[in-house]
Design a protein around this motif. Structure first.
Motif, PDB file in Angstrom:
ATOM      1  N   VAL A 167       1.007  -0.966  -0.066  1.00  0.00           N
ATOM      2  CA  VAL A 167       0.523   0.106   0.049  1.00  0.00           C
ATOM      3  C   VAL A 167       0.783   1.251   0.296  1.00  0.00           C
ATOM      4  N   VAL A 168       1.914   1.117   0.481  1.00  0.00           N
ATOM      5  CA  VAL A 168       3.124   2.557   0.118  1.00  0.00           C
ATOM      6  C   VAL A 168       3.683   2.392  -1.364  1.00  0.00           C
ATOM      7  N   ARG A 169       4.018   1.710  -2.043  1.00  0.00           N
ATOM      8  CA  ARG A 169       4.316   1.845  -3.292  1.00  0.00           C
ATOM      9  C   ARG A 169       4.883   2.537  -3.655  1.00  0.00           C
ATOM     10  N   GLY A 170       6.924   2.055  -2.579  1.00  0.00           N
ATOM     11  CA  GLY A 170       7.854   3.097  -3.082  1.00  0.00           C
ATOM     12  C   GLY A 170       7.264   4.719  -2.450  1.00  0.00           C
ATOM     13  N   GLY A 171       6.502   4.845  -2.025  1.00  0.00           N
ATOM     14  CA  GLY A 171       6.142   6.393  -1.271  1.00  0.00           C
ATOM     15  C   GLY A 171       5.463   7.252  -2.545  1.00  0.00           C
ATOM     16  N   THR A 186      -4.915   1.790  -4.342  1.00  0.00           N
ATOM     17  CA  THR A 186      -4.525   2.165  -3.000  1.00  0.00           C
ATOM     18  C   THR A 186      -5.063   3.397  -2.295  1.00  0.00           C
ATOM     19  N   ARG A 187      -5.476   4.359  -2.912  1.00  0.00           N
ATOM     20  CA  ARG A 187      -5.558   5.648  -2.657  1.00  0.00           C
ATOM     21  C   ARG A 187      -7.315   5.702  -2.444  1.00  0.00           C
ATOM     22  N   VAL A 203      -1.420   2.009   9.352  1.00  0.00           N
ATOM     23  CA  VAL A 203      -0.501   1.018   8.044  1.00  0.00           C
ATOM     24  C   VAL A 203       0.622   0.347   8.701  1.00  0.00           C
ATOM     25  N   VAL A 204       1.265  -0.253   8.505  1.00  0.00           N
ATOM     26  CA  VAL A 204       2.814  -0.383   8.633  1.00  0.00           C
ATOM     27  C   VAL A 204       4.077  -0.505   7.471  1.00  0.00           C
ATOM     28  N   GLN A 205       4.599   1.079   7.887  1.00  0.00           N
ATOM     29  CA  GLN A 205       5.882   1.336   6.144  1.00  0.00           C
ATOM     30  C   GLN A 205       6.869  -0.205   6.382  1.00  0.00           C
ATOM     31  N   LYS A 210      12.570  -6.370  -0.358  1.00  0.00           N
ATOM     32  CA  LYS A 210      11.222  -6.003  -1.791  1.00  0.00           C
ATOM     33  C   LYS A 210      11.603  -4.333  -1.670  1.00  0.00           C
ATOM     34  N   GLY A 211      12.709  -3.624  -1.303  1.00  0.00           N
ATOM     35  CA  GLY A 211      12.217  -1.984  -1.285  1.00  0.00           C
ATOM     36  C   GLY A 211      11.210  -1.276  -0.315  1.00  0.00           C
ATOM     37  N   TYR A 212      11.395  -0.237  -0.989  1.00  0.00           N
ATOM     38  CA  TYR A 212      10.534  -0.048   0.224  1.00  0.00           C
ATOM     39  C   TYR A 212       8.999   0.090   0.082  1.00  0.00           C
TER      40      TYR A 212
END
Length: 221
Positions: A167-171, A186-187, A203-205, A210-212
């Protein structure tokens, strides 16, 4: 820190916290050989899902997005002997690989793999009285996340835990002007979760191999 450092730390933690698992290694190898995209959850995140499912004492688990069955194996292993994982996969080739992987893990009898678009198979589950599910993991096409959350709620009970991955998708999810369907979906998921009085959500970042990225964690009240 760099992405290489995140991956190195993932390896460090996995080596110390997760025992070697030839079955899971074979599952990843079989998925790669079959040409599946390398987008399965990491071992640490798979173990996290396993822990979440065991924490809530899940007996019925719904997974939306099977891929090669890697995350599903972590989830199915969390079930008691008479528990059941229902997992939904749109791609017939992915489903074929996953079915073989579930058999490889000795879990074929505990897993009900449904092939077809989840927006089509979820109403069938409801009609069959398949729920309520104790735990739901959403990890499929991101534009459909709002639909998947709506169906998860219809198939849930008070106390059901819902996890939605990526759900963060690299920010990039913070960009309100984005027209990327994965970001828009997602938004919209965030809007629905925040507005629904039945849900207690966060949400947990995360960073790692797997990156950010990150996941939404929700409980049905």
């Amino acid at each position: 820190m760099t992405g290489a450092a995140w991956t190195e730390l993932d390896t460090y933690f996995a080596e110390r916290l997760l025992p070697g698992d030839p079955t899971l290694e074979a599952v990843l190898a079989a998925s790669a050989k079959a040409g599946l995209p390398p987008i399965a959850v990491s071992a640490l995140h798979g173990q996290m899902l396993h822990l979440f499912a065991r924490m809530v004492g899940a007996r019925r688990i719904l997974e939306i997005g099977t891929l090669g069955g890697y995350s599903g194996i972590f989830l199915a292993r969390a079930l008691p002997a008479d528990g059941r994982l229902v997992t939904l996969e749109a791609d017939p080739h992915h489903a074929e690989v996953a079915q073989a992987n579930f058999a490889r893990a000795g879990l074929a009898e505990r897993v009900n793999l449904r092939v077809g678009r989840a927006v089509d198979t979820l109403p069938l589950l409801e009609a069959e009285g398949a729920g309520p599910f104790d735990f739901v993991f959403i990890d499929a096409d991101k534009p459909s996340n709002p639909d998947y959350l709506a169906w998860a709620l219809r198939l849930a009970r008070s106390g059901t835990v819902i996890v939605c991955d990526n759900v963060v998708r690299g920010g990039r999810v913070g960009d309100a002007t984005s027209t990327d369907p994965t970001i828009v979906g997602t938004r919209r998921l965030m809007d629905l979760a925040g507005a629904d009085p039945r849900l207690l959500s966060t949400v947990v970042q995360t960073v790692g191999a797997k990156g950010y990225d990150g996941f939404a964690l929700m409980r049905v009240e």
